[in-house]
Write an enzyme that holds these catalytic residues in place. Structure first.
Site, PDB file in Angstrom:
ATOM      1  N   LYS A   1      12.532   3.488   5.680  1.00  0.00           N
ATOM      2  CA  LYS A   1      12.749   4.320   4.926  1.00  0.00           C
ATOM      3  C   LYS A   1      13.729   4.680   5.251  1.00  0.00           C
ATOM      4  O   LYS A   1      14.002   6.110   4.212  1.00  0.00           O
ATOM      5  CB  LYS A   1      11.965   4.901   6.627  1.00  0.00           C
ATOM      6  CG  LYS A   1      10.467   5.039   6.725  1.00  0.00           C
ATOM      7  CD  LYS A   1       9.720   5.481   7.830  1.00  0.00           C
ATOM      8  CE  LYS A   1       8.492   5.462   7.722  1.00  0.00           C
ATOM      9  NZ  LYS A   1       7.482   3.448   7.599  1.00  0.00           N
TER      10      LYS A   1
ATOM     11  N   ARG B   1       0.780  -1.048  -0.271  1.00  0.00           N
ATOM     12  CA  ARG B   1      -0.161  -0.240   0.115  1.00  0.00           C
ATOM     13  C   ARG B   1       0.945   1.342  -0.494  1.00  0.00           C
ATOM     14  O   ARG B   1       1.535   0.904   0.593  1.00  0.00           O
ATOM     15  CB  ARG B   1      -1.082   0.280   1.184  1.00  0.00           C
ATOM     16  CG  ARG B   1      -1.827   0.716   1.088  1.00  0.00           C
ATOM     17  CD  ARG B   1      -3.119   1.279   2.258  1.00  0.00           C
ATOM     18  NE  ARG B   1      -2.032   1.979   3.530  1.00  0.00           N
ATOM     19  CZ  ARG B   1      -2.155   1.608   4.677  1.00  0.00           C
ATOM     20  NH1 ARG B   1      -3.117   0.690   4.566  1.00  0.00           N
ATOM     21  NH2 ARG B   1      -1.482   2.209   5.217  1.00  0.00           N
TER      22      ARG B   1
ATOM     23  N   GLU C   1       4.390   6.825   2.242  1.00  0.00           N
ATOM     24  CA  GLU C   1       5.350   6.092   2.563  1.00  0.00           C
ATOM     25  C   GLU C   1       4.979   4.559   1.910  1.00  0.00           C
ATOM     26  O   GLU C   1       3.536   4.480   0.958  1.00  0.00           O
ATOM     27  CB  GLU C   1       5.404   5.818   3.851  1.00  0.00           C
ATOM     28  CG  GLU C   1       4.627   5.066   4.156  1.00  0.00           C
ATOM     29  CD  GLU C   1       4.721   4.223   5.107  1.00  0.00           C
ATOM     30  OE1 GLU C   1       6.150   3.391   5.669  1.00  0.00           O
ATOM     31  OE2 GLU C   1       4.268   3.364   6.454  1.00  0.00           O
TER      32      GLU C   1
ATOM     33  N   LYS D   1      11.944  10.689  11.186  1.00  0.00           N
ATOM     34  CA  LYS D   1      11.329   9.429  11.344  1.00  0.00           C
ATOM     35  C   LYS D   1      12.779   8.347  11.275  1.00  0.00           C
ATOM     36  O   LYS D   1      13.712   8.452  10.732  1.00  0.00           O
ATOM     37  CB  LYS D   1      10.946   8.951   9.194  1.00  0.00           C
ATOM     38  CG  LYS D   1       9.804   9.860   9.351  1.00  0.00           C
ATOM     39  CD  LYS D   1       9.563   9.128   7.684  1.00  0.00           C
ATOM     40  CE  LYS D   1       7.985  10.235   7.139  1.00  0.00           C
ATOM     41  NZ  LYS D   1       6.762   9.700   6.315  1.00  0.00           N
TER      42      LYS D   1
ATOM     43  N   ARG E   1      -7.519   7.740   4.769  1.00  0.00           N
ATOM     44  CA  ARG E   1      -7.376   7.541   6.102  1.00  0.00           C
ATOM     45  C   ARG E   1      -7.975   9.259   7.012  1.00  0.00           C
ATOM     46  O   ARG E   1      -6.958   9.886   5.818  1.00  0.00           O
ATOM     47  CB  ARG E   1      -6.600   7.315   6.888  1.00  0.00           C
ATOM     48  CG  ARG E   1      -6.586   5.301   7.370  1.00  0.00           C
ATOM     49  CD  ARG E   1      -5.312   5.022   7.671  1.00  0.00           C
ATOM     50  NE  ARG E   1      -4.355   5.193   6.868  1.00  0.00           N
ATOM     51  CZ  ARG E   1      -2.730   5.378   6.891  1.00  0.00           C
ATOM     52  NH1 ARG E   1      -2.404   4.910   8.133  1.00  0.00           N
ATOM     53  NH2 ARG E   1      -2.085   5.145   5.953  1.00  0.00           N
TER      54      ARG E   1
ATOM     55  N   GLU F   1       8.133   0.679  11.123  1.00  0.00           N
ATOM     56  CA  GLU F   1       6.590   0.949  11.029  1.00  0.00           C
ATOM     57  C   GLU F   1       5.976   0.779  12.000  1.00  0.00           C
ATOM     58  O   GLU F   1       5.703   0.265  13.159  1.00  0.00           O
ATOM     59  CB  GLU F   1       6.727   0.018  10.039  1.00  0.00           C
ATOM     60  CG  GLU F   1       8.039  -1.085   9.004  1.00  0.00           C
ATOM     61  CD  GLU F   1       8.157   0.921   7.991  1.00  0.00           C
ATOM     62  OE1 GLU F   1       7.175   1.138   7.487  1.00  0.00           O
ATOM     63  OE2 GLU F   1       9.465   0.415   7.860  1.00  0.00           O
ATOM     64  N   GLY F   2       4.506   1.202  11.685  1.00  0.00           N
ATOM     65  CA  GLY F   2       3.532   1.140  12.506  1.00  0.00           C
ATOM     66  C   GLY F   2       2.880   2.122  12.882  1.00  0.00           C
ATOM     67  O   GLY F   2       1.997   2.293  13.982  1.00  0.00           O
TER      68      GLY F   2
ATOM     69  N   SER G   1      -2.602  -2.708   6.148  1.00  0.00           N
ATOM     70  CA  SER G   1      -3.795  -2.889   6.527  1.00  0.00           C
ATOM     71  C   SER G   1      -5.205  -2.301   5.631  1.00  0.00           C
ATOM     72  O   SER G   1      -4.936  -1.155   5.014  1.00  0.00           O
ATOM     73  CB  SER G   1      -3.942  -3.186   8.286  1.00  0.00           C
ATOM     74  OG  SER G   1      -3.587  -0.972   8.303  1.00  0.00           O
TER      75      SER G   1
ATOM     76  N   ASN H   1       4.284   0.349   1.929  1.00  0.00           N
ATOM     77  CA  ASN H   1       3.801  -0.671   3.381  1.00  0.00           C
ATOM     78  C   ASN H   1       4.419  -1.979   2.163  1.00  0.00           C
ATOM     79  O   ASN H   1       3.303  -1.937   0.912  1.00  0.00           O
ATOM     80  CB  ASN H   1       2.662  -0.609   3.919  1.00  0.00           C
ATOM     81  CG  ASN H   1       2.629   0.507   4.691  1.00  0.00           C
ATOM     82  OD1 ASN H   1       3.093   1.061   5.529  1.00  0.00           O
ATOM     83  ND2 ASN H   1       1.577   1.789   3.778  1.00  0.00           N
TER      84      ASN H   1
END
Ligand code: ADP
Ligand code: MG
Length: 473
Positions: free
Chosen positions: A293, A115, A135, A358, A442, A362-363, A142, A137
């Site tokens: 990253k 994604r 970014e 950063k 989102r 991740e997450g 998800s 993924n």
């Protein structure tokens, strides 16, 4: 942000709160609540506006990004050099890299579910907004289940209160499940299963269950297990990863991207065993590392990018890149008082509002912003600085939305992060499939830095295609 408690205006009609919550629950927009019960996911009540050209341009860049990640993952020498500094302070990445190098995946085919996340940024010089990547993924991307559910939720609300524009159809679950079915058939063991690697404390479990149900419709059973369980009970049989007597044709990671998932040696044993088997892991470790990253930052260098893709693809991808820097990198400051060249680290301390810092994680929830970032930067030793990248702060287009979270409505200015799912199945230059698989939106209030839905600030959303004027308020 106003906070209407009973009703809100969407288009021309006032929605009743009970109806909206009922619709969200009925469409399966749910998450585990604190008390181990269930509550509705945070959602918006109106789809995010986007013009058709931008929507198509975002979709068209998915396959080239997938291909780039695949080609980077095939170059272990590049990955080792790229991460050489990160691994001196980051034990988690160090062990992953070591595993990738000592035990390159035993399965030559790669199945990727990705994604790529973007913000739209206004650009007065152009007819369309800029598409700017946050970014890519490459592990545990998800919301491929709930993303389609929120589009259907919006469809239901729009039938009550029509609005201008067309809801952009979206069903990542169907595309991803079909990809699973094709890869499963390729593996060639009808009585095998898909092994879903999960976190024991997962709250976004219904998104995963939707995939399980979609795979069941293809006749594919799913076993869910944490890495510890796999480490204790999975064995290699004739090269197959086998759990409870059943071959895992595909091992799909919805865990394994954060150090907590690999806290024990038995969890690392599981990760190594998966990699050493012929299971098709989504992702293999090299692909996981290609989504770091640090790699993203290196790929913003024109020569590095062109080592992996054609000039046409490079230009297409570059058009979405925001500036990314190492902390030591000399940059030309835009600041009249510091015209001479200085390090990105210094510029970020002087202008914290221009950057996001950063670490290699991740997450969600790990980045540094604003004054907090400046303070953190000032404390880092030169050695610690190598574990971070600086990213130009993207200033997304704002629009207005009504959001529903925890049974309450709020209305006000928001920004939307749009992700495009992609699926790829390839071995070297041989590509079985590589396609876009739909989107995730989102949406967060403008005062929130991060927009994670699970972490609280983000609301699931969908897209409405409009004319350019109404898409750029
Ligand atoms: P993670 O791997 O933790 O998801 P991300 O790079 O996606 O890391 O950053 C988390 C969130 O921080 C994003 O979803 C976005 O809301 C915000 N963010 C990240 N990079 C930028 C940026 N360059 N400009 C503005 N916001 C950003
Ligand atoms: Mg992210």
């Amino acid at each position: 942000m106003s906070n209407p408690s009973l009703s809100t205006r969407s288009g021309s009609t006032v929605h009743d709160l009970d109806t909206v919550v009922d619709f969200a629950l009925t469409h399966g927009l749910i998450k585990r609540a604190d008390d181990s019960g269930v509550s509705h996911s945070p959602v918006t009540l109106q789809p995010c506006p986007i013009d058709a050209w931008t929507c198509a341009a975002m979709r068209d860049v998915t396959a080239p990004f997938n291909r780039l990640a695949h080609d980077v993952a095939n170059d272990l020498v590049f990955l080792r050099e790229a991460l050489a500094h990160v691994v001196t302070t980051d034990e988690f990445t160090r062990r992953l890299l070591e595993l990738a190098q000592t035990r390159a995946s035993a399965q030559p085919w790669r199945f990727a579910i990705t994604r790529s996340d973007y913000f739209l940024q206004a650009d007065s010089a152009r007819e369309h907004p800029l598409i700017r990547q946050v970014e890519l993924n490459t592990i545990a991307a998800s919301y491929l289940g709930l993303a389609g559910a929120v589009t259907r939720f919006h469809q239901s609300l729009l039938s009550l209160a029509p609005t201008r524009g067309r809801l952009v159809p979206n069903d990542p679950l169907a595309t991803v499940a079909r990809a699973f079915a094709d890869v499963f058939a390729h593996y060639g063991h009808d009585d095998a299963c898909v092994l879903m690697v999960v976190q024991p404390d997962e709250r976004n479990v219904f998104d995963q269950r939707l995939l399980e149900i979609a795979l069941a419709a293809h006749g594919i059973p799913v076993e869910r297990a944490a890495l510890e369980t796999i480490g204790e009970h999975a064995v290699l049989r004739d090269g197959h990863l086998t759990l409870n007597g059943r071959i895992a044709a595909i091992t799909y990671f919805r865990a394994g991207y954060r150090p907590q998932d690999l806290q024990t040696e038995i969890a690392w044993t599981a990760r190594a065993r998966i990699e050493a088997s012929s299971t098709i892991s989504v992702p293999d470790i090299a692909l996981q590392l290609s989504g770091t990253k640090k790699v993203q930052q290196l790929l913003t260098k024109p020569a590095v990018l062109r080592a992996f893709c054609t000039e046409d693809d490079a230009q297409m991808l570059e058009a979405t890149f925001a500036g990314m820097f190492t902390l030591e990198q000399p940059i030309q400051s835009q600041d009249p008082e510091h015209r001479d060249t200085q390090s990105a680290w210094q510029d970020a301390i002087h202008h914290p509002d221009r950057y996001v810092l950063k670490p290699q994680r991740e997450g969600g929830g790990f980045n540094f912003y604003g004054d907090h970032m400046a303070q953190h930067l000032a404390r880092l030793t030169p050695e610690q600085r190598d574990a971070y990248v600086l990213m130009e702060r993207i200033r997304p287009i704002q629009h207005t939305a009504t959001c529903l979270a925890d049974g309450r409505l709020s209305h006000g200015p928001v920004v939307s992060e749009i992700g495009r799912f992609g699926v790829l199945f390839a071995r070297g230059d041989e590509v079985g499939f590589n396609r876009d698989a739909g989107y995730l939106v989102r949406t967060k209030h403008t005062d929130a830095n991060e927009g994670g839905v699970s972490s609280g600030a983000g609301h699931l959303d969908s897209l409405r295609e409009t004319t350019i004027d109404s898409a750029n308020p």
